[in-house]
Design an enzyme around this catalytic site. Sequence first.
Site, PDB file in Angstrom:
ATOM      1  N   CYS A  41       0.925  -1.175   0.068  1.00  0.00           N
ATOM      2  CA  CYS A  41      -0.058   0.096   0.164  1.00  0.00           C
ATOM      3  C   CYS A  41       1.035   1.032  -0.063  1.00  0.00           C
ATOM      4  O   CYS A  41       1.538   1.535   1.047  1.00  0.00           O
ATOM      5  CB  CYS A  41      -0.964  -0.101   1.153  1.00  0.00           C
ATOM      6  SG  CYS A  41      -1.986   1.472   1.314  1.00  0.00           S
ATOM      7  N   HIS A  81      -2.092  -4.953 -10.350  1.00  0.00           N
ATOM      8  CA  HIS A  81      -2.940  -3.938 -11.095  1.00  0.00           C
ATOM      9  C   HIS A  81      -3.151  -4.113 -12.540  1.00  0.00           C
ATOM     10  O   HIS A  81      -2.300  -4.705 -13.084  1.00  0.00           O
ATOM     11  CB  HIS A  81      -2.036  -2.618 -10.760  1.00  0.00           C
ATOM     12  CG  HIS A  81      -2.163  -2.131  -9.356  1.00  0.00           C
ATOM     13  ND1 HIS A  81      -2.919  -1.282  -8.839  1.00  0.00           N
ATOM     14  CD2 HIS A  81      -1.064  -2.262  -8.520  1.00  0.00           C
ATOM     15  CE1 HIS A  81      -2.600  -1.052  -7.648  1.00  0.00           C
ATOM     16  NE2 HIS A  81      -1.636  -1.452  -7.429  1.00  0.00           N
ATOM     17  N   GLU A 103      -9.931  -0.081  -5.721  1.00  0.00           N
ATOM     18  CA  GLU A 103      -8.849  -0.766  -5.039  1.00  0.00           C
ATOM     19  C   GLU A 103      -9.431  -2.261  -4.629  1.00  0.00           C
ATOM     20  O   GLU A 103     -10.795  -2.311  -3.952  1.00  0.00           O
ATOM     21  CB  GLU A 103      -8.546   0.007  -3.731  1.00  0.00           C
ATOM     22  CG  GLU A 103      -7.448   0.862  -4.090  1.00  0.00           C
ATOM     23  CD  GLU A 103      -6.899   1.357  -2.781  1.00  0.00           C
ATOM     24  OE1 GLU A 103      -6.183   0.629  -2.040  1.00  0.00           O
ATOM     25  OE2 GLU A 103      -6.797   2.762  -2.380  1.00  0.00           O
ATOM     26  N   CYS A 109      -4.580   5.989  -4.339  1.00  0.00           N
ATOM     27  CA  CYS A 109      -3.696   4.712  -4.212  1.00  0.00           C
ATOM     28  C   CYS A 109      -2.490   4.772  -4.739  1.00  0.00           C
ATOM     29  O   CYS A 109      -2.335   5.134  -6.112  1.00  0.00           O
ATOM     30  CB  CYS A 109      -4.758   3.767  -4.998  1.00  0.00           C
ATOM     31  SG  CYS A 109      -3.855   2.109  -5.097  1.00  0.00           S
ATOM     32  N   GLY A 118      -1.290   2.197  -7.219  1.00  0.00           N
ATOM     33  CA  GLY A 118      -1.977   2.111  -8.562  1.00  0.00           C
ATOM     34  C   GLY A 118      -1.470   3.447  -9.255  1.00  0.00           C
ATOM     35  O   GLY A 118      -1.081   3.272 -10.513  1.00  0.00           O
TER      36      GLY A 118
END
Length: 266
Positions: A72, A149, A198, A207, A210
């Site tokens: 994260c 992703h 997410e 994010c 991301g």
Amino acid sequence: MGRFSKMHGLGNDFVVIDARAAPVAMNEARARAIADRHAGIGCDQLIVIGDAPDADVSMQIFNADGSEVEACGNATRCVPLFIGRDVTIRTRAGLLDARLIDGGASVDMGAPRFDWDAIPLAYPMDTLTMPASWEELPAPAAVNVGNPHVIFFVDDLDGVDTARLGPMIEQDPLFPQRVNVNFAQVVGDGHIRLIVWERGAGLTRACGTGACATAVAAIRRKLVHGPVTVTLPGGDLIIDWRPSGSIRMTGPATHVFDGEADWSRF
């Protein structure tokens, strides 16, 4: 009673628990209860800081649905602010280096991976331009930056029904570990707008992983040159990456308040 801090990175918010002195038994049900915004404390992700033999600290990350995940980015920027100094962090995604800067942190997120089985996907395919899509979306790219992703580059981000398409794609059988879904629009040579659904958390204000994955995919497709400013609903992140190198993510981190809770009640 256990102490916690409420923190956020561009509005992507966290409950951060320091379990180094007093270990906290964390599981899916407890993490989900703490993250509940009505009956718990409320957060997008729960972060548990612990000891590590090969780093300053370890970081466990639980999504709002209770699932434990590997990485994260926004939470990683909060860790040096929480600890009060530059730190190395052991995560399930690897060893990360996080440095304090004015108003936030800069993090070495490691090198991205592109092999289909590293994403992972259910079967072999090109991950730069995947021979797969959903409804009117263009063929996406896939990148693993410690977590999986998929990235769609669209002409009109405001016209995409992210709340409907996000969960459909997240849980598609093509992604055996589910996937974070990125909807991106290139708005300049070094500028991308981004909305992320997410995995396990839904639509969030920002994010970090991301932003990293999207910038990397855009650079690989020669849509932009780095460093890239990625504008999310919560604000901007700066992502710098050179092919075969690691990703450097720079952006804000904010401490909101401290509190105490009886973890056995969750």
